[in-house]
Design an enzyme around this catalytic site. Structure first.
Site, PDB file in Angstrom:
ATOM      1  N   LYS A  80       1.163 -12.894  -3.076  1.00  0.00           N
ATOM      2  CA  LYS A  80       0.226 -13.696  -3.851  1.00  0.00           C
ATOM      3  C   LYS A  80       0.847 -14.132  -5.179  1.00  0.00           C
ATOM      4  O   LYS A  80       1.778 -14.907  -5.203  1.00  0.00           O
ATOM      5  CB  LYS A  80      -1.067 -12.903  -4.043  1.00  0.00           C
ATOM      6  CG  LYS A  80      -1.606 -12.257  -2.746  1.00  0.00           C
ATOM      7  CD  LYS A  80      -1.846 -13.244  -1.631  1.00  0.00           C
ATOM      8  CE  LYS A  80      -2.655 -12.680  -0.480  1.00  0.00           C
ATOM      9  NZ  LYS A  80      -2.090 -11.532   0.223  1.00  0.00           N
ATOM     10  N   ARG A  89      18.079  -0.585   5.540  1.00  0.00           N
ATOM     11  CA  ARG A  89      16.750   0.018   5.636  1.00  0.00           C
ATOM     12  C   ARG A  89      16.564   1.128   4.606  1.00  0.00           C
ATOM     13  O   ARG A  89      15.443   1.517   4.287  1.00  0.00           O
ATOM     14  CB  ARG A  89      16.522   0.547   7.065  1.00  0.00           C
ATOM     15  CG  ARG A  89      15.121   1.065   7.329  1.00  0.00           C
ATOM     16  CD  ARG A  89      14.724   0.987   8.803  1.00  0.00           C
ATOM     17  NE  ARG A  89      15.756   1.419   9.717  1.00  0.00           N
ATOM     18  CZ  ARG A  89      15.990   2.700  10.063  1.00  0.00           C
ATOM     19  NH1 ARG A  89      15.268   3.666   9.532  1.00  0.00           N
ATOM     20  NH2 ARG A  89      16.945   2.988  10.921  1.00  0.00           N
ATOM     21  N   ASP A 139      -5.597  -1.564  -6.333  1.00  0.00           N
ATOM     22  CA  ASP A 139      -5.036  -2.834  -5.886  1.00  0.00           C
ATOM     23  C   ASP A 139      -5.154  -3.813  -7.054  1.00  0.00           C
ATOM     24  O   ASP A 139      -6.257  -4.210  -7.433  1.00  0.00           O
ATOM     25  CB  ASP A 139      -5.802  -3.344  -4.660  1.00  0.00           C
ATOM     26  CG  ASP A 139      -5.156  -4.575  -4.038  1.00  0.00           C
ATOM     27  OD1 ASP A 139      -4.534  -5.365  -4.775  1.00  0.00           O
ATOM     28  OD2 ASP A 139      -5.289  -4.761  -2.813  1.00  0.00           O
ATOM     29  N   TYR A 142      -9.970  -5.872   0.051  1.00  0.00           N
ATOM     30  CA  TYR A 142      -9.419  -6.864   0.966  1.00  0.00           C
ATOM     31  C   TYR A 142      -9.769  -6.460   2.394  1.00  0.00           C
ATOM     32  O   TYR A 142      -9.706  -5.283   2.747  1.00  0.00           O
ATOM     33  CB  TYR A 142      -7.909  -6.955   0.756  1.00  0.00           C
ATOM     34  CG  TYR A 142      -7.174  -7.720   1.820  1.00  0.00           C
ATOM     35  CD1 TYR A 142      -7.559  -9.008   2.181  1.00  0.00           C
ATOM     36  CD2 TYR A 142      -6.086  -7.155   2.478  1.00  0.00           C
ATOM     37  CE1 TYR A 142      -6.884  -9.709   3.169  1.00  0.00           C
ATOM     38  CE2 TYR A 142      -5.403  -7.847   3.455  1.00  0.00           C
ATOM     39  CZ  TYR A 142      -5.806  -9.126   3.806  1.00  0.00           C
ATOM     40  OH  TYR A 142      -5.139  -9.815   4.785  1.00  0.00           O
TER      41      TYR A 142
END
Length: 416
Positions: free
Chosen positions: A214, A70, A189, A124
């Site tokens: 994407k 982590r 973005d 988005y």
């Protein structure tokens, strides 16, 4: 993981293939290794305590092997190194998804008491929802690009824009937006454009966000997010990632690193097909309006004269699915899926009409894609489909002459 940085500036295509991999030959390897360890042995607990204290204080990557997955992972670090080089930033920090990456940015600023965000629609849909809902304690002011400077307050932590925007492909002058931000960090973005088409950091953005799911992955089989930024902000993001657990799985990082190697080739090939499809759609009387950005790219949006739901139901080669950036072509109806979570009035005000379809163009032959769209548009403008559209989204007419009149009216209203 440290790699040998190049001594000369290299082209994007070369960086895409080699960034994050420079040390492999010295290790006797050709493919990057995949490290799936969740923990790492150490017999020196005093040294481990010191490394953990250092991370808690600075957020810098620990020297030597990771302590716990982590906190850091060598495979993930390779992907971060590569993406930072493609975007032209000092660092990058990867997360389990694009939304986890955006959440971390908001939390970093929120911890400093800077919970106000200035944002430009459209974004988005889930980004819009996260800001509007105040789920992370944020307050958002929505503005046009020209209103950014006037909306900034003493407690403004971020300005957020997406260009080209999802799903209308509207573009914003990044350099002008960055100037309007003053000292407030600009978050862009860059999912649709990718570093192949633009590098927002070169225009003044401090934070460059990607849904790595994407184009960076490119094959519809990996979920991830990443923020490219300066090292100062990256250290804060790493601390938030460690505390909240939004880590990128190393197998996802491995696939994303592999995806980057073909990113320029995929984006340029798909963009060529998208531009051709946009040209054909623009000339088609069954289409009211086409949205295609000046910067280019593989995304096309268009508003149908007939029933958009019938187009979705009728495609056979094109895949009717949410998401984008895969090697195969995808189409979806934003008002029903990706932007359904945004209030109807806000959708319409930002240009997301009920007739809008968003298409992510893949690597198929452009003539095959057009043949599929052609038959789907025919079905959508059949008399039966038009009767459905009249009641569902207020269609403008059922005959071909009616399509032409509606198209002209839409262009006049849009000022085009």
């Amino acid at each position: 993981m440290e790699t040998n940085a190049p001594t000369v500036r290299r082209s994007l295509a070369t960086e895409a293939v080699h960034a994050g991999r420079e040390d492999l030959a010295g290790l006797g390897l050709h493919a990057p290794p995949l490290d799936l360890s969740t923990t790492y042995p150490s017999y020196d607990s005093r040294a481990e305590a010191a490394r953990i204290d250092e991370f808690a204080t600075t957020g810098a990557r620990p020297e030597g092997p990771p302590v716990y997955a982590r906190l850091d992972n060598p495979t993930t670090a390779r992907f971060e190194t590569a993406l930072a080089r493609l975007e032209g930033t000092e660092s990058a920090v990867a997360f389990a998804s694009g939304m986890a990456a955006l959440s971390a940015c908001l939390l970093v600023r929120g911890m400093q008491g800077l919970r106000h965000v200035v944002a430009v629609r459209p974004l988005y849909g889930c980004s819009d929802h996260l800001l509007t809902s105040g789920l992370l304690g944020t307050e958002v002011t929505w503005v046009d690009p020209a209103g950014i400077a006037d909306a900034i307050r003493p407690d403004t932590g971020l300005v957020m824009i997406e260009s080209p925007a999802n799903p209308t492909l509207a573009e914003i002058d990044l350099r002008a937006a960055a100037h309007s931000c003053g000292e407030v960090p600009l978050l862009v973005d860059n999912t649709f454009a990718t570093p192949v088409l633009q590098r927002p950091a070169e225009s003044g953005a401090r934070l460059v966000l990607h849904s790595a799911t994407k184009y960076l992955g490119g094959h519809g089989d990996v979920l991830g997010g990443v923020v490219a930024c300066d090292e100062e902000f990256a250290r804060q993001l790493r601390q938030v990632r460690f505390a909240t657990g939004g880590v990128l799985h190393p197998l996802a990082a491995y696939l994303l690193l592999r995806g980057l190697s073909t990113l320029p080739v995929r984006v340029r090939a798909a963009s060529a097909s998208a531009a051709e499809l946009a040209r054909r759609l623009e000339a088609d009387p069954r289409v009211l309006r086409v949205h295609y950005p000046r910067i280019g790219g593989a995304m096309v949006a268009f508003e149908t004269a007939g029933d958009p739901h019938e187009v979705i139901a009728s495609v056979r080669l094109v895949t009717p699915a949410v998401s984008l950036g895969s090697v195969d072509t995808l189409i979806q109806h934003p008002a029903s899926i990706s932007h359904r979570i945004v209030a109807e009035g806000d959708r319409h005000a930002s240009g997301v009409s009920d007739r809008l379809l968003r298409m992510s163009v893949g690597l198929e032959d452009v003539d095959d894609l057009w043949a599929d769209l052609d038959q789907a548009l025919d079905r959508a403008t059949s008399p039966a489909a038009e009767l459905t559209a009249v009641s569902a989204v207020g269609a403008v007419g059922a005959v071909s002459a009616g399509y032409g009149a509606a198209r002209a009216e839409a262009r006049t209203a849009a000022g085009s």
